[in-house]
Scaffold this motif. Structure first.
Motif, PDB file in Angstrom:
ATOM      1  N   VAL A  73       2.953   6.132   2.885  1.00  0.00           N
ATOM      2  CA  VAL A  73       2.123   5.852   1.709  1.00  0.00           C
ATOM      3  C   VAL A  73       1.437   4.487   1.841  1.00  0.00           C
ATOM      4  N   GLU A  74       2.253   3.454   2.200  1.00  0.00           N
ATOM      5  CA  GLU A  74       1.664   2.112   2.242  1.00  0.00           C
ATOM      6  C   GLU A  74       0.685   1.947   3.404  1.00  0.00           C
ATOM      7  N   ALA A  77      -2.537   3.272   2.295  1.00  0.00           N
ATOM      8  CA  ALA A  77      -3.175   2.309   1.391  1.00  0.00           C
ATOM      9  C   ALA A  77      -3.808   1.177   2.189  1.00  0.00           C
ATOM     10  N   ARG A  78      -3.071   0.689   3.185  1.00  0.00           N
ATOM     11  CA  ARG A  78      -3.579  -0.425   3.986  1.00  0.00           C
ATOM     12  C   ARG A  78      -4.762  -0.009   4.842  1.00  0.00           C
ATOM     13  N   PHE A  85      -4.696   5.823 -10.804  1.00  0.00           N
ATOM     14  CA  PHE A  85      -3.745   6.763 -11.399  1.00  0.00           C
ATOM     15  C   PHE A  85      -4.196   7.293 -12.764  1.00  0.00           C
ATOM     16  N   VAL A  89       1.838   3.360 -14.191  1.00  0.00           N
ATOM     17  CA  VAL A  89       3.205   3.080 -14.632  1.00  0.00           C
ATOM     18  C   VAL A  89       3.351   1.589 -14.980  1.00  0.00           C
ATOM     19  N   PHE A  99       1.282  -9.179  -8.596  1.00  0.00           N
ATOM     20  CA  PHE A  99       1.223  -7.840  -8.011  1.00  0.00           C
ATOM     21  C   PHE A  99       0.051  -7.732  -7.032  1.00  0.00           C
TER      22      PHE A  99
ATOM     23  N   GLN B 431       7.312   3.924 -10.115  1.00  0.00           N
ATOM     24  CA  GLN B 431       7.042   2.497  -9.880  1.00  0.00           C
ATOM     25  C   GLN B 431       6.927   2.204  -8.387  1.00  0.00           C
ATOM     26  N   PHE B 433       6.160   4.318  -5.969  1.00  0.00           N
ATOM     27  CA  PHE B 433       4.946   4.938  -5.425  1.00  0.00           C
ATOM     28  C   PHE B 433       3.716   4.113  -5.785  1.00  0.00           C
ATOM     29  N   TYR B 434       3.710   3.631  -7.006  1.00  0.00           N
ATOM     30  CA  TYR B 434       2.578   2.811  -7.467  1.00  0.00           C
ATOM     31  C   TYR B 434       2.417   1.578  -6.575  1.00  0.00           C
ATOM     32  N   CYS B 435       3.530   0.905  -6.307  1.00  0.00           N
ATOM     33  CA  CYS B 435       3.479  -0.287  -5.445  1.00  0.00           C
ATOM     34  C   CYS B 435       3.054   0.079  -4.031  1.00  0.00           C
ATOM     35  N   GLN B 436       3.657   1.138  -3.509  1.00  0.00           N
ATOM     36  CA  GLN B 436       3.338   1.531  -2.131  1.00  0.00           C
ATOM     37  C   GLN B 436       1.877   1.923  -2.004  1.00  0.00           C
ATOM     38  N   GLN B 437       1.357   2.579  -3.037  1.00  0.00           N
ATOM     39  CA  GLN B 437      -0.036   2.991  -2.988  1.00  0.00           C
ATOM     40  C   GLN B 437      -0.961   1.771  -2.952  1.00  0.00           C
ATOM     41  N   ARG B 438      -0.444   0.630  -3.340  1.00  0.00           N
ATOM     42  CA  ARG B 438      -1.275  -0.581  -3.260  1.00  0.00           C
ATOM     43  C   ARG B 438      -1.024  -1.325  -1.953  1.00  0.00           C
ATOM     44  N   GLY B 439      -0.273  -0.695  -1.048  1.00  0.00           N
ATOM     45  CA  GLY B 439      -0.077  -1.295   0.270  1.00  0.00           C
ATOM     46  C   GLY B 439       1.205  -2.101   0.398  1.00  0.00           C
ATOM     47  N   ILE B 440       2.054  -2.058  -0.635  1.00  0.00           N
ATOM     48  CA  ILE B 440       3.289  -2.855  -0.634  1.00  0.00           C
ATOM     49  C   ILE B 440       4.436  -1.964  -0.157  1.00  0.00           C
ATOM     50  N   ASP B 441       5.149  -2.379   0.889  1.00  0.00           N
ATOM     51  CA  ASP B 441       6.198  -1.487   1.392  1.00  0.00           C
ATOM     52  C   ASP B 441       7.396  -1.463   0.449  1.00  0.00           C
ATOM     53  N   MET B 442       8.264  -0.482   0.707  1.00  0.00           N
ATOM     54  CA  MET B 442       9.400  -0.221  -0.178  1.00  0.00           C
ATOM     55  C   MET B 442      10.250  -1.463  -0.438  1.00  0.00           C
ATOM     56  N   SER B 444       9.552  -4.726  -0.149  1.00  0.00           N
ATOM     57  CA  SER B 444       8.883  -5.729  -0.989  1.00  0.00           C
ATOM     58  C   SER B 444       8.741  -5.214  -2.411  1.00  0.00           C
ATOM     59  N   LEU B 448       9.967  -7.066  -5.689  1.00  0.00           N
ATOM     60  CA  LEU B 448       9.007  -7.383  -6.750  1.00  0.00           C
ATOM     61  C   LEU B 448       9.506  -6.880  -8.106  1.00  0.00           C
ATOM     62  N   ILE B 449       9.946  -5.633  -8.121  1.00  0.00           N
ATOM     63  CA  ILE B 449      10.376  -5.011  -9.379  1.00  0.00           C
ATOM     64  C   ILE B 449      11.637  -5.693  -9.911  1.00  0.00           C
TER      65      ILE B 449
END
Lengths: 250, 482
Positions: A73-74, A77-78, A85, A89, A99, B431, B433-442, B444, B448-449
């Motif tokens: 997934v990441e 994105a990268r 969305f 969330v 963020f 949450q 998935f939302y972070c990962q979709q922005r390029g942030i790995d699990m 991190s 963050l959360i």
């Protein structure tokens, strides 16, 4: 070709939702995906983004010549895929600034670039806030926490502006927006349109497409794209509804 | 979907404890085991006045009559109190005038831990007391502080140089009869920090004690005493680490705080004792009694703790709100991972009128760990118009960990208000998935959360500590099992 989807079958919990989707998107193009509820529009968005709960049973997705299914997934994105969305969330205690800074720098790291210095990041953020007409200190608030529907969607477009994706998928970004918010969101998208990026706009209504004029319109029905055309197809759908499409399929 | 995210967290929380090294320094030990001779040995080594030996022996005799408490939600393997070495000290002389006289190995140890005892640290405005195993190695900045009349030194030095203050205050907040571990500490404690802020003085720097266990098979028993006289203010920080060992080590400490009229003490802890390995082998057993008394009117005590280490944590920093209008605060983040167990919380005892207290507790459990909040809010009959607000949140990472809340509320008058809120939540797949979709790995994303979740507490920490604590939270959950 930026995005190439071939005979894609995918589903969730063993239930097939996409039943052979074919789609090609090139740079500089805006595609609209329309269709009645429950035909697989959001599933298509999730599968492109790589959400693990969804299983691809057959078919292929290529993005810039890469087999997407091999990327996490990441990584997707990268590589420049962004998903706006439908229901963003909440992440309590994490400010949008923090963020976005994490996201921007993770993407830069992936590309072999140094982290953006604090001052430059703030400058970039202020600039992109204007694009989405965010005047308040929204970015100091926790991600989506206590946001109105409109604020959540504006925040999605703001993040898109920050990350400058090559392929942006907007999943029902218009749902729950009043006309002013809709205009702001659409303006944001229009300002970000370039020859080297593309948009996949998923929507139930034609309304959004009055503001974001698509190059192509596709109708997704029962897990397949059953009709494609230009922007006039969206207008026809608005006038005639989806029933005639359903009947054509029988 | 559950199993997917379970697998993911599985992968993310395999963290390494980075302070697990051992320093090779010559150490002198007391004979293994505990009897009156051990206590005489300790007292003699420390060249203590008679009243100290008497205090220790009284505590020891009382301890013999006590049983280890079993009420906590902890599964504690039997501890053989005769199989512990109660005193260990680096062999080089313990009173040093300048840093040049400190064993270079020791300096290197503290540098490795990121605690520089040298000039640079002094300039950054933090005075440090470094305690390794049983003794204070070096207190920086003491001279500068003495200009303000502030006494900041090791407990041993205070016994020698300020016996009257020790006599007056030691055991006045936590008597040796208080509980099993307090009695044990009172009998065998070796060193710790002492701090006195005179009337009307606002301590110009953060005071900090850094505790390090180094020697094997030893227990660490330190004691801290802080006195803030009328109108004084001090912010005090405490940090701790220990080497990685297969056997468990016992740590039983006491912290006493006395706050007079209009004075305020802010006490911050980042507790990072070795937590044991992934399978629950080794780690520190951490039994600590921390208590402060707001003696005068309008006084205030604020506890902030970030607890990430130790195999077992048993700790309830408390406030006795004796003065009218006095204020007690407790902010806590407790993280447990793998097989760690924590039973921690606070006691707020309202005795004065118009007293106020706040408890904010954030528990984070991962792996197969157990994390309990235990708190007591007691409003006595005379504490009219008092208020308490408690908020206890639990965050669960994965299906094999536990979170428990044991709030006790006793209100004896009708004009006071006590509020208690509690929530339990999980990091949702949405949450992540939302972070990962922005390029942030699990990894991190979880960091963050979790940091966002703990923000209310972290923002109470002094700057110096906040950054360290944030990193620590992420690291502690690396490789946690979901």
């Amino acid at each position: 070709m930026l995005l190439q989807i071939k005979n894609l079958h995918a589903g969730i919990n063993g239930k097939e939702i996409l039943r052979g989707v074919d789609l090609e998107v090139d740079k500089g193009e805006v595609h609209a995906i329309m269709g009645p509820n429950g035909t697989g529009k959001s599933t298509l968005a999730s599968v492109i983004a790589g959400r693990e709960a969804f299983e691809v049973t057959s078919g292929e997705i290529f993005y810039q010549g890469k087999n997407l299914q091999k990327l996490s997934v990441e990584e997707r994105a990268r590589e420049g895929i962004f998903l706006g969305f439908q229901y963003p969330v909440e992440i309590p205690g994490v400010s949008i600034t923090n963020f976005m800074r994490t996201a921007v720098n993770e993407i830069r790291k992936y590309k072999g670039l140094d982290a953006l210095p604090g001052g430059e990041f703030i400058k970039l953020m202020e600039e992109r806030k204007k694009l989405v007409e965010i005047t308040s200190n929204l970015t100091n608030r926790s991600v989506n926490e206590g946001f109105s529907g409109g604020e959540k969607k504006k925040n999605e477009i703001f993040q898109m502006a920050m990350l400058e994706p090559t392929l942006a998928i907007l999943d029902e970004t218009d749902s729950g927006l009043d006309i002013d918010a809709l205009r702001i969101v659409a303006n944001g998208v229009n300002k970000l349109r370039r020859v080297d990026n593309a948009f996949l706009v998923i929507t139930h209504y034609q309304r959004l497409l009055e503001y974001i004029v698509p190059d192509f319109v596709h109708v997704l029905y029962e897990g397949r794209i059953v009709k494609s055309g230009g922007k006039e197809l969206a207008i026809e759908l608005e006038d005639r509804g989806y029933d005639w499409i359903k009947q054509e399929q029988v | 979907m559950e199993t997917d995210s379970n697998k993911i967290i599985d992968e993310v929380t395999q963290g390494e404890y980075k302070y697990g090294f051992v320093t090779d320094i010559e150490t002198e030990f007391a004979p293994r085991g505990l009897n009156e001779d051990t206590i005489r040995y300790i007292s003699e080594r420390k060249n203590e006045p008679e009243f100290m030996l008497e205090f220790r022996l009284k505590a020891f005799r009382h301890w013999l009559t006590m049983k280890q408490p079993v009420w906590a939600h902890l599964s504690i393997p039997p501890i053989d109190f005769q199989d512990i070495i109660y005193y260990a000290a680096p062999k080089k002389k313990t009173t040093v005038g300048s840093l040049d006289e400190v064993d270079p190995e020791l300096l290197a140890t503290f540098n490795k831990l990121g605690i520089s005892l040298e000039e640079q640290k002094k300039l950054s405005g933090v005075a440090v007391d470094a305690v390794i195993d049983s003794v204070s190695v070096k207190t920086t900045f003491s001279e500068t502080l003495s200009k303000y009349g502030i006494i900041f030194c090791s407990f041993s030095d205070a016994v020698q140089n300020h016996p009257d203050l020790i006599k007056q205050y030691m055991g006045s907040v936590v008597p040796y009869t208080d509980n099993f571990f307090a009695a044990l500490n009172s009998a065998v404690f070796s060193d710790g920090s002492f701090c006195y802020i005179p009337k009307g003085v606002r301590c110009p720097v953060e005071l900090s004690t850094y505790f390090r266990i180094n020697a094997a098979n030893t227990g660490q028993f330190e004691r801290t005493l802080i006195i803030a006289d009328e109108g004084a203010y001090v912010s005090y920080m405490e940090g701790c680490t220990a080497p990685q060992r297969d056997e468990n080590q016992l740590h039983a400490a006491i912290v006493e705080i006395v706050v007079r009229k209009d004075a305020e003490v802010k006490y911050s802890t980042v507790q990072n004792w070795y937590p044991g390995d992934k399978n629950g082998k080794g780690g520190i057993y951490n039994f600590v009694t921390k208590r402060g008394i707001c003696k005068g009117n309008h006084s205030k005590i604020s506890w902030t703790q970030v607890e990430t280490g130790s195999a077992i944590t048993w700790k309830y920093p408390s406030c006795i709100l004796l003065g009218d209008h006095s204020v007690g605060e407790f902010y806590s983040v407790a993280v447990t991972n793998n097989h760690q167990q924590a039973d921690t919380g606070s006691k707020m005892l309202h005795l004065g009128k118009n007293t106020r207290s706040t408890i904010i507790s954030k528990g984070i459990s991962a792996g197969k760990s157990n994390n309990s909040y235990r708190g007591l809010v007691r409003i006595s009959k005379n504490a009219t118009h008092s208020r308490n607000y408690s908020q206890c949140d639990s965050l669960l990472l994965g299906p094999s960990c536990g979170a428990h809340t044991f709030p006790y509320i006793q209100a004896e008058n009708k004009s006071s208000v006590v509020e208690h809120e509690a929530t339990t939540s999980k990091i949702s797949e949405d949450q992540l998935f939302y972070c990962q979709q922005r390029g942030i790995d699990m990894e991190s994303a979880i960091g963050l959360i979790v940091n966002g979740y703990a923000k209310e507490v972290l923002k109470q920490l002094p700057m110096e500590f906040a950054v360290e604590a944030q990193k620590l939270l992420s690291i502690s959950l690396e490789g946690s099992v979901w």
